[in-house]
Each structure stands twice: as C-alpha cells, then as structure tokens.
Design a protein around this motif. Structure first.
Motif, mmCIF file in Angstrom:
data_model
loop_
_atom_site.group_PDB
_atom_site.id
_atom_site.type_symbol
_atom_site.label_atom_id
_atom_site.label_comp_id
_atom_site.label_asym_id
_atom_site.label_seq_id
_atom_site.Cartn_x
_atom_site.Cartn_y
_atom_site.Cartn_z
ATOM 1 N N GLY A 56 12.275 -7.809 4.181
ATOM 2 C CA GLY A 56 11.653 -6.507 3.948
ATOM 3 C C GLY A 56 10.174 -6.504 4.289
ATOM 4 O O GLY A 56 9.650 -5.520 4.823
ATOM 5 N N LEU A 57 9.491 -7.593 3.993
ATOM 6 C CA LEU A 57 8.075 -7.681 4.362
ATOM 7 C C LEU A 57 7.903 -7.598 5.871
ATOM 8 O O LEU A 57 7.007 -6.902 6.369
ATOM 9 C CB LEU A 57 7.462 -8.991 3.843
ATOM 10 C CG LEU A 57 7.295 -9.133 2.339
ATOM 11 C CD1 LEU A 57 6.746 -10.511 2.002
ATOM 12 C CD2 LEU A 57 6.402 -8.048 1.753
ATOM 13 N N LEU A 58 8.765 -8.297 6.597
ATOM 14 C CA LEU A 58 8.677 -8.264 8.064
ATOM 15 C C LEU A 58 9.048 -6.893 8.616
ATOM 16 O O LEU A 58 8.378 -6.383 9.515
ATOM 17 C CB LEU A 58 9.568 -9.349 8.667
ATOM 18 C CG LEU A 58 9.137 -10.792 8.357
ATOM 19 C CD1 LEU A 58 10.172 -11.774 8.902
ATOM 20 C CD2 LEU A 58 7.747 -11.077 8.910
ATOM 21 N N ILE A 59 10.098 -6.301 8.085
ATOM 22 C CA ILE A 59 10.486 -4.947 8.514
ATOM 23 C C ILE A 59 9.353 -3.973 8.222
ATOM 24 O O ILE A 59 9.115 -3.022 8.970
ATOM 25 C CB ILE A 59 11.797 -4.524 7.833
ATOM 26 C CG1 ILE A 59 12.948 -5.392 8.346
ATOM 27 C CG2 ILE A 59 12.089 -3.039 8.052
ATOM 28 C CD1 ILE A 59 14.233 -5.268 7.545
ATOM 29 N N GLY A 60 8.636 -4.244 7.126
ATOM 30 C CA GLY A 60 7.521 -3.392 6.740
ATOM 31 C C GLY A 60 6.405 -3.318 7.763
ATOM 32 O O GLY A 60 5.613 -2.380 7.745
ATOM 33 N N VAL A 65 6.944 1.686 4.444
ATOM 34 C CA VAL A 65 7.509 1.908 3.112
ATOM 35 C C VAL A 65 8.472 0.779 2.719
ATOM 36 O O VAL A 65 8.536 0.394 1.555
ATOM 37 C CB VAL A 65 8.185 3.300 2.998
ATOM 38 C CG1 VAL A 65 9.473 3.380 3.821
ATOM 39 C CG2 VAL A 65 8.464 3.638 1.544
ATOM 40 N N VAL A 66 9.176 0.221 3.684
ATOM 41 C CA VAL A 66 10.077 -0.905 3.401
ATOM 42 C C VAL A 66 9.266 -2.119 2.955
ATOM 43 O O VAL A 66 9.629 -2.814 2.002
ATOM 44 C CB VAL A 66 10.968 -1.235 4.624
ATOM 45 C CG1 VAL A 66 11.779 -2.497 4.393
ATOM 46 C CG2 VAL A 66 11.882 -0.057 4.947
ATOM 47 N N GLY A 67 8.169 -2.372 3.629
ATOM 48 C CA GLY A 67 7.309 -3.488 3.258
ATOM 49 C C GLY A 67 6.717 -3.317 1.869
ATOM 50 O O GLY A 67 6.634 -4.279 1.094
ATOM 51 N N LEU A 68 6.315 -2.109 1.546
ATOM 52 C CA LEU A 68 5.756 -1.848 0.218
ATOM 53 C C LEU A 68 6.814 -2.058 -0.864
ATOM 54 O O LEU A 68 6.534 -2.672 -1.901
ATOM 55 C CB LEU A 68 5.186 -0.438 0.151
ATOM 56 C CG LEU A 68 3.962 -0.181 1.028
ATOM 57 C CD1 LEU A 68 3.576 1.294 0.987
ATOM 58 C CD2 LEU A 68 2.803 -1.063 0.610
ATOM 59 N N THR A 105 1.311 -10.665 -3.691
ATOM 60 C CA THR A 105 0.401 -9.616 -4.204
ATOM 61 C C THR A 105 -0.638 -9.254 -3.148
ATOM 62 O O THR A 105 -0.954 -8.072 -2.958
ATOM 63 C CB THR A 105 -0.271 -10.097 -5.504
ATOM 64 O OG1 THR A 105 0.745 -10.424 -6.460
ATOM 65 C CG2 THR A 105 -1.172 -9.022 -6.078
ATOM 66 N N ALA A 106 -1.159 -10.244 -2.450
ATOM 67 C CA ALA A 106 -2.129 -9.967 -1.388
ATOM 68 C C ALA A 106 -1.496 -9.144 -0.275
ATOM 69 O O ALA A 106 -2.107 -8.194 0.228
ATOM 70 C CB ALA A 106 -2.684 -11.280 -0.834
ATOM 71 N N THR A 107 -0.276 -9.486 0.087
ATOM 72 C CA THR A 107 0.432 -8.742 1.137
ATOM 73 C C THR A 107 0.653 -7.302 0.700
ATOM 74 O O THR A 107 0.446 -6.359 1.483
ATOM 75 C CB THR A 107 1.781 -9.424 1.468
ATOM 76 O OG1 THR A 107 1.520 -10.756 1.892
ATOM 77 C CG2 THR A 107 2.532 -8.675 2.561
ATOM 78 N N LEU A 108 1.076 -7.120 -0.547
ATOM 79 C CA LEU A 108 1.298 -5.774 -1.067
ATOM 80 C C LEU A 108 -0.018 -4.980 -1.078
ATOM 81 O O LEU A 108 -0.052 -3.822 -0.652
ATOM 82 C CB LEU A 108 1.910 -5.836 -2.469
ATOM 83 C CG LEU A 108 2.162 -4.503 -3.173
ATOM 84 C CD1 LEU A 108 3.095 -3.621 -2.357
ATOM 85 C CD2 LEU A 108 2.719 -4.751 -4.564
ATOM 86 N N ALA A 109 -1.093 -5.617 -1.537
ATOM 87 C CA ALA A 109 -2.388 -4.935 -1.572
ATOM 88 C C ALA A 109 -2.843 -4.543 -0.171
ATOM 89 O O ALA A 109 -3.349 -3.423 0.030
ATOM 90 C CB ALA A 109 -3.424 -5.825 -2.249
ATOM 91 N N LEU A 110 -2.673 -5.432 0.778
ATOM 92 C CA LEU A 110 -3.050 -5.111 2.160
ATOM 93 C C LEU A 110 -2.208 -3.958 2.703
ATOM 94 O O LEU A 110 -2.712 -3.091 3.422
ATOM 95 C CB LEU A 110 -2.908 -6.336 3.059
ATOM 96 C CG LEU A 110 -3.953 -7.434 2.872
ATOM 97 C CD1 LEU A 110 -3.549 -8.700 3.598
ATOM 98 C CD2 LEU A 110 -5.317 -6.948 3.326
ATOM 99 N N LEU A 112 -0.915 -1.559 0.937
ATOM 100 C CA LEU A 112 -1.340 -0.330 0.282
ATOM 101 C C LEU A 112 -2.640 0.222 0.859
ATOM 102 O O LEU A 112 -2.878 1.428 0.798
ATOM 103 C CB LEU A 112 -1.501 -0.557 -1.225
ATOM 104 C CG LEU A 112 -0.197 -0.744 -2.003
ATOM 105 C CD1 LEU A 112 -0.499 -1.206 -3.425
ATOM 106 C CD2 LEU A 112 0.606 0.540 -2.013
ATOM 107 N N THR A 113 -3.468 -0.652 1.393
ATOM 108 C CA THR A 113 -4.739 -0.211 1.943
ATOM 109 C C THR A 113 -4.664 0.132 3.431
ATOM 110 O O THR A 113 -5.629 0.652 3.986
ATOM 111 C CB THR A 113 -5.844 -1.274 1.725
ATOM 112 O OG1 THR A 113 -5.472 -2.470 2.389
ATOM 113 C CG2 THR A 113 -6.071 -1.520 0.253
ATOM 114 N N ALA A 114 -3.547 -0.193 4.057
ATOM 115 C CA ALA A 114 -3.411 0.042 5.504
ATOM 116 C C ALA A 114 -3.193 1.504 5.813
ATOM 117 O O ALA A 114 -2.726 2.284 5.058
ATOM 118 C CB ALA A 114 -2.263 -0.789 6.059
#
Length: 114
Positions: A56-60, A65-68, A105-110, A112-114
């Motif tokens: 899911g992170l890669l698809i994101g 939205v999938v990554g989030l 958490t860092a990936t999610l935060a990044l 969200l800010t993208a």
C-alpha cells in the motif's frame, strides 16, 4: 528522486522484509511471538497485514490515498505490537517495533504534507 519517494520505498522494503520474515516463520521472528503469547493462528494474518501495508505504501506513490491508508494502518499495527510487548512485560524489546513505527510514521507524515 524526492525525499518522500525515497523514504516511502525504504519503509516499504523494511516493513515488507518483516512481513516476509514472519510469513516464512523465521526463528528470530516467531520465537519472540511465542514468548509474548501471540497465538500461532494470528501469525499469517499479521504477516499479510505487514505485506499489504508495504504494498500500500508503494501504491501510494501513484494513488496517494492508498498510501495514507496503508501508513495509518501500519502505525496502528506497530502501536499494537508495542502494547503486546508491554502486556507481556517485555520492556527491553519495545525498541523493536519502534524501529518500524518510526519510519512508518515519517512516511505517513511526508504523505500528509505532500
């Protein structure tokens, strides 16, 4: 390559490795699970959750939205792992799920800010 892409890829590989290690029943993964009292019947679903989160992170990267959603799910997963360790009174091993929670958490935060 942007920092978001690099962190996402590295995090997905890291979490994917963890999922594959659990799926293949690597001793360094399953031995602690036995000690923590995690039922064997949960091992495959937990491995699948990690692998799905990594994918899911890669698809994101293409469908944000999938990554989030994957990132949020993985944060919950690793918070659950911390709770499991605390309930098992395995305080000295709490650092291990933090090694996954931090980049997730860092990936999610990044994301969200993208």
């Amino acid at each position: 390559m942007s920092i978001t892409v690099a962190v996402t890829i590295l995090t997905a590989v890291w979490v994917g490795f963890s999922g594959l290690s659990l799926m293949s029943r690597a001793q360094f993964v399953v031995e602690p699970l036995v000690q923590y009292g995690v039922p064997r019947s949960w091992w495959t679903p937990l491995a699948v959750a990690k692998l799905a989160g990594a994918a899911g992170l890669l698809i994101g990267l293409a469908v944000p939205v999938v990554g989030l959603l994957a990132g949020a799910g993985l944060v919950l997963y690793f918070l659950g792992a911390i709770v499991t360790l605390l309930r098992a009174r395995s305080y000295k091993t709490v650092a291990f799920p933090l090694l996954y929670l931090t980049p997730v958490t860092a990936t999610l935060a990044l994301g969200l800010t993208a």
